[in-house]
Design an enzyme around this catalytic site. Sequence first.
Site, PDB file in Angstrom:
ATOM      1  N   ASP A  56       0.598  -1.432   0.012  1.00 15.10           N
ATOM      2  CA  ASP A  56      -0.079   0.049  -0.062  1.00 15.10           C
ATOM      3  C   ASP A  56       0.853   1.312   0.180  1.00 15.10           C
ATOM      4  O   ASP A  56       1.661   1.468   0.551  1.00 15.10           O
ATOM      5  CB  ASP A  56      -0.805   0.158   1.287  1.00 15.10           C
ATOM      6  CG  ASP A  56      -1.487  -1.288   1.585  1.00 15.10           C
ATOM      7  OD1 ASP A  56      -1.583  -2.028   0.909  1.00 15.10           O
ATOM      8  OD2 ASP A  56      -2.145  -1.084   2.544  1.00 15.10           O
ATOM      9  N   GLU A 238     -10.436  -2.430   4.499  1.00 15.54           N
ATOM     10  CA  GLU A 238      -9.099  -1.839   4.875  1.00 15.54           C
ATOM     11  C   GLU A 238      -8.984  -0.329   4.156  1.00 15.54           C
ATOM     12  O   GLU A 238      -9.714  -0.072   3.274  1.00 15.54           O
ATOM     13  CB  GLU A 238      -8.176  -2.711   3.968  1.00 15.54           C
ATOM     14  CG  GLU A 238      -8.138  -4.347   4.527  1.00 15.54           C
ATOM     15  CD  GLU A 238      -7.025  -5.157   4.077  1.00 15.54           C
ATOM     16  OE1 GLU A 238      -6.457  -5.652   4.821  1.00 15.54           O
ATOM     17  OE2 GLU A 238      -6.573  -5.166   2.766  1.00 15.54           O
TER      18      GLU A 238
HETATM   19  C1  FRU Z   1      -3.875  -3.595   2.739  1.00 19.90           C
HETATM   20  C2  FRU Z   1      -3.305  -4.148   3.904  1.00 19.90           C
HETATM   21  C3  FRU Z   1      -3.577  -3.298   5.275  1.00 19.90           C
HETATM   22  C4  FRU Z   1      -2.448  -3.279   6.205  1.00 19.90           C
HETATM   23  C5  FRU Z   1      -1.290  -3.504   5.100  1.00 19.90           C
HETATM   24  C6  FRU Z   1      -0.243  -4.459   5.656  1.00 19.90           C
HETATM   25  O1  FRU Z   1      -3.314  -4.184   1.654  1.00 19.90           O
HETATM   26  O2  FRU Z   1      -3.636  -5.378   4.466  1.00 19.90           O
HETATM   27  O3  FRU Z   1      -4.707  -3.282   5.588  1.00 19.90           O
HETATM   28  O4  FRU Z   1      -2.469  -2.152   6.867  1.00 19.90           O
HETATM   29  O5  FRU Z   1      -1.724  -4.140   4.002  1.00 19.90           O
HETATM   30  O6  FRU Z   1       0.799  -4.416   5.044  1.00 19.90           O
END
Ligand code: FRU
Length: 520
Positions: A56, A238
């Site tokens: 992300d 998320e």
């Molecule tokens: C989304 C996610 C978020 C989390 C991160 C962990 O892709 O699952 O919810 O903070 O990636 O790397």
Amino acid sequence: MRRTYKRTRRLAAVLAVISLLIACKKSSVNQDSEVAFQEEFRPQFHFTPPAQWMNDPNGLVHHKGVYHLFYQHYPDSNVWGPMHWGHAISKDLVRWEHKPIALYPDQLGYIFSGSAVVDKDNRSGFGTSENPPLVAIYTYHHMAGEKAGRKDFQTQGIAYSLDNGDSWTKYDGNPVIGNKDIKDFRDPKVFWHEATHQWVLVLVAGDHVKLYRSDNLKQWNLMSEFGRDIGAHGGVWECPDLFEIGVEGSDQKKWVLLVSVNPGAPNGGSGTQYFVGDFDGTSFSTDQDAAQWIDQGRDNYAGVTYNNTPDQDRIFIGWMSNWDYAQTTPTDHWRSAMTLPRSLSLHQDSQGQFYLKNYPLEQLSVISKRIVEKKSIDISQTFTLSREHFNQTELIFDMPMSEPMRLNLGNEWGEQITLTMDPDENIMTFDRRQSGSVDFDQKFAVAIQNQTYKVADRLAEVRMIIDASSVEVFIDRGRYVFTNQIFPTEPYTELDIIGAPGASIENFKINNINSIWQNE
Ligand code: FRU
């Protein structure tokens, strides 16, 4: 020809390694980025980390003329692992400079996704009013807690920087939001809400978002919740984002809540839905009943927008992958790219329905160069155009929305992508099932992607932006979008477009897009 090409690629890779060794000798800064970025499938104008795993985008904030891009990063492997915040900066959101890692895991956990703000009035007290701090707000993920089967392993922490993101200090009162029993409790997005003079934080808690308020970024109070009974719930929620945005062509303003969901996207796996509504300083509400999606392609996830942009522009970046196969894509030295930065705009149709468009920023033109231009092209018979390669180009043309169309882009080995528009069924499709290397994961190319659209009696722009391992399709200036990774084993060299008898496309253009890494 195929072998010669492969040999050339291999030679290029060997030369890249040699120059990397020379560069490392010359400089004490071991920046692979100085010489790499030549590997097979390496995007040439999309952001990628110099090496290893990325997911992300995090902490998108503009400060003192610099756009920061932090990102979920595991510097020791090309698959997901203990999360850090990688860091890069840009002045134009086109060319990026890689910076050292900003945040490392600590005893409270890995550093998961989050946001960053400029604390202009130094309400946190971390800086001074002359030198206001940048404050990052992120999730701590305590791995041992998760492994022990506890539910309290995700909490929220903060860190600050007084040198525009170069170095960071974690707050010694972390975590600032604790957790007793919410298993998925993460991804805080913070913004300043001028109308109520407070900081607002939105995060996800499994199947809904929670909204908090604060005066100083350290003490947070829960205000409200949203989403348990609305929208798509195929998987866990998320990476939320909440912002105000003007409605194009009117004085009205609305609030938009972005929420990524994994799985549960319309074409499978990870995707980003949004809600258009209102925020009164305490809670978010909407009249919208069905989920709407930012993108119908399979590779635009966890996208969020910049805080503190100069003209209050809403600039969005997504992670160009999908948890269905993110860790198995056929790249080695690094893994994953970001979407092009895109401008979000809000529109209302004649039935009163609000919808977002997302469309690449104008600035992309600084690295692009027109190489073909044709006023009008008859497509009643297949129009064919061959080029040495299409893997660093964009195609743009206008077509009647009420006409059918089929576009193929491929190579002589039968690898191809296909875009179709079918006004009788109101469906457009994107097919990458034969796009190149596809069998590294059975979930990568399972089905043709589709999306319904509103047929209208006018021209709509079709824009297709192709990099070494991605294609972004924007129809009607970002009303309908397909973002997809592709892994052609040879460059695409042939374009075919066919329409109905008597049909034509207008204002056809091809632009070459330069590499943003060529001077590295
Ligand atoms: C989304 C996610 C978020 C989390 C991160 C962990 O892709 O699952 O919810 O903070 O990636 O790397």
